[in-house]
Design an enzyme around this catalytic site. Sequence first.
Site, short mmCIF file in Angstrom:
data_model
loop_
_atom_site.label_atom_id
_atom_site.label_comp_id
_atom_site.label_asym_id
_atom_site.label_seq_id
_atom_site.Cartn_x
_atom_site.Cartn_y
_atom_site.Cartn_z
N LYS A 1 -3.56 -9.99 -6.00
CA LYS A 1 -4.84 -10.17 -5.30
C LYS A 1 -5.92 -9.21 -5.83
O LYS A 1 -5.61 -8.06 -6.13
CB LYS A 1 -4.62 -9.88 -3.81
CG LYS A 1 -5.80 -10.25 -2.93
CD LYS A 1 -5.61 -9.74 -1.50
CE LYS A 1 -6.24 -8.39 -1.32
NZ LYS A 1 -6.59 -8.02 0.06
N LYS B 1 -10.65 -4.33 -3.60
CA LYS B 1 -11.72 -3.39 -3.92
C LYS B 1 -11.19 -2.00 -4.27
O LYS B 1 -11.83 -1.25 -4.97
CB LYS B 1 -12.76 -3.32 -2.80
CG LYS B 1 -12.24 -2.89 -1.44
CD LYS B 1 -13.40 -2.74 -0.47
CE LYS B 1 -13.23 -3.47 0.83
NZ LYS B 1 -11.96 -3.35 1.55
N LYS C 1 0.82 -1.22 0.00
CA LYS C 1 0.00 0.00 0.00
C LYS C 1 0.85 1.26 0.00
O LYS C 1 0.43 2.28 -0.53
CB LYS C 1 -0.96 -0.01 1.18
CG LYS C 1 -2.09 -1.00 0.95
CD LYS C 1 -3.32 -0.68 1.75
CE LYS C 1 -4.46 -1.55 1.25
NZ LYS C 1 -5.58 -1.59 2.15
N1 AQP Z 1 -9.06 -11.18 -3.15
C1 AQP Z 1 -9.41 -11.73 -2.01
N2 AQP Z 1 -9.53 -13.08 -1.90
C2 AQP Z 1 -9.92 -13.64 -0.72
N3 AQP Z 1 -10.20 -12.93 0.39
C3 AQP Z 1 -10.10 -11.59 0.32
N4 AQP Z 1 -10.31 -10.61 1.21
C4 AQP Z 1 -10.09 -9.41 0.65
N5 AQP Z 1 -9.74 -9.58 -0.64
C5 AQP Z 1 -9.72 -10.92 -0.87
C6 AQP Z 1 -10.70 -10.86 2.58
O1 AQP Z 1 -11.76 -9.97 2.95
C7 AQP Z 1 -11.61 -9.65 4.33
C8 AQP Z 1 -11.76 -8.20 4.57
O2 AQP Z 1 -10.87 -7.45 3.82
P1 AQP Z 1 -10.68 -5.89 4.04
O3 AQP Z 1 -11.53 -5.15 3.11
O4 AQP Z 1 -10.86 -5.53 5.46
O5 AQP Z 1 -9.17 -5.69 3.72
P2 AQP Z 1 -8.31 -6.18 2.51
O6 AQP Z 1 -7.84 -7.57 2.73
O7 AQP Z 1 -7.27 -5.12 2.35
O8 AQP Z 1 -9.33 -6.20 1.29
P3 AQP Z 1 -9.21 -5.40 -0.04
O9 AQP Z 1 -10.38 -5.70 -0.91
O10 AQP Z 1 -7.85 -5.65 -0.65
O11 AQP Z 1 -9.36 -3.93 0.50
P4 AQP Z 1 -8.57 -2.63 0.11
O12 AQP Z 1 -8.46 -2.61 -1.37
O13 AQP Z 1 -9.43 -1.53 0.65
O14 AQP Z 1 -7.26 -2.70 0.80
C9 AQP Z 1 -10.27 -10.17 4.81
O15 AQP Z 1 -10.46 -11.33 5.58
C10 AQP Z 1 -9.55 -10.52 3.53
O16 AQP Z 1 -8.68 -11.61 3.69
#
Ligand code: AQP
Length: 336
Positions: A200, A203, A115
């Site tokens: 990965k 969002k 990030k």
């Molecule tokens: N691509 C993924 N595959 C499987 N699990 C995923 N998770 C997120 N992306 C995937 C799981 O969703 C939960 C909550 O995630 P979060 O939004 O709190 O944080 P994150 O992991 O940083 O998710 P994002 O989508 O990548 O968010 P941004 O882009 O805002 O940083 C977690 O249990 C995660 O494992």
Amino acid sequence: MINSKPILFSAIQPSGNLSIGNYIGTMRHWSSFQDNYECLYCIADLHSLTTLNKNFSLQNSVLDTLALYLACGVNPKKSIIFIQSHVYQHSQLNWILSCFSQFGELSRMTQFKNKRKIQDNYVENINIGLLNYPVLMSSDILLYQTNLVPVGQDQKQHLELTRNIANRFNLLYGDIFTLPKPLITKTGSKIMSLLDPTKKMSKSDTNKNNVIFLLEDISSVFLKIKNAVTDSEMPPKIYYDLRRKSGISNLLEILSAITNKKISILEKEFEGIMYSEFKKIIFDNISKFLHKLQKSYLVYRKDESYLKKVAKEGAIRARLKSEKILKRVSTAIGIN
Ligand code: AQP
């Protein structure tokens, strides 16, 4: 009667529209967890301040996320659903645990490294919240004496850090914190980007064609699936092989998760078919899944007073629980 069910904690940051990765990695299991565990489902709005964009309405996103939790089958009568910022104990424990965390270990976290590249690689401009993110996550988990945390592969490292911080504290002050364990499913624990299946699905990805959003217009999903990266194997074959066929394997994982069919069964079903036909089947299933989810979401989202009532009641229950452990921590370190 004493509740002897293991405690399960899960959270998602409302930092944008939730993706099918969020759903497959965690949310799809939430409804069934409610029968076996004492569940706390949190909307981690404080976490999303780390990547806040001034054109983005966090308030709306929190309500969207809450409505999605309910649409995924989370039942406020069975589980505690709450918004992180409504329970001040999270921020309080965050500060305390920050003093038991090391700069070195936080700066080695993969998510922080990724990030900071996106935000700004120039060290002076990186917000401290981004570095501190895993400590706040540790506080979320440890405040409830959590036994299990369902996470995707990406969050496993943060959970290990949580255990390290808890251990460090316990060694000094006695057995205050329960050590949480990850609950990782065999398939779908890391859904990858559609155009770059080595990365990965997130969002907050700036290229929206990489991501399938839970609330997106179904017509736009068609093109995203059509353009999803596959491979040039001749004749085309559909089977799971993460190394050589990362794109096809990712699509198989998505399909397996939303249809509840094993990947080995899907591989047999798709023997001899072309990639275009395979993608059409993927699209049909995703659109069926999204249609059902969005229909239920809209019913909840329209009723803001109900959503606010759920959040208010959840916060009261979460405060009662978290206050107990925060008191023990405060007494142990002498700030009570
Ligand atoms: N691509 C993924 N595959 C499987 N699990 C995923 N998770 C997120 N992306 C995937 C799981 O969703 C939960 C909550 O995630 P979060 O939004 O709190 O944080 P994150 O992991 O940083 O998710 P994002 O989508 O990548 O968010 P941004 O882009 O805002 O940083 C977690 O249990 C995660 O494992």
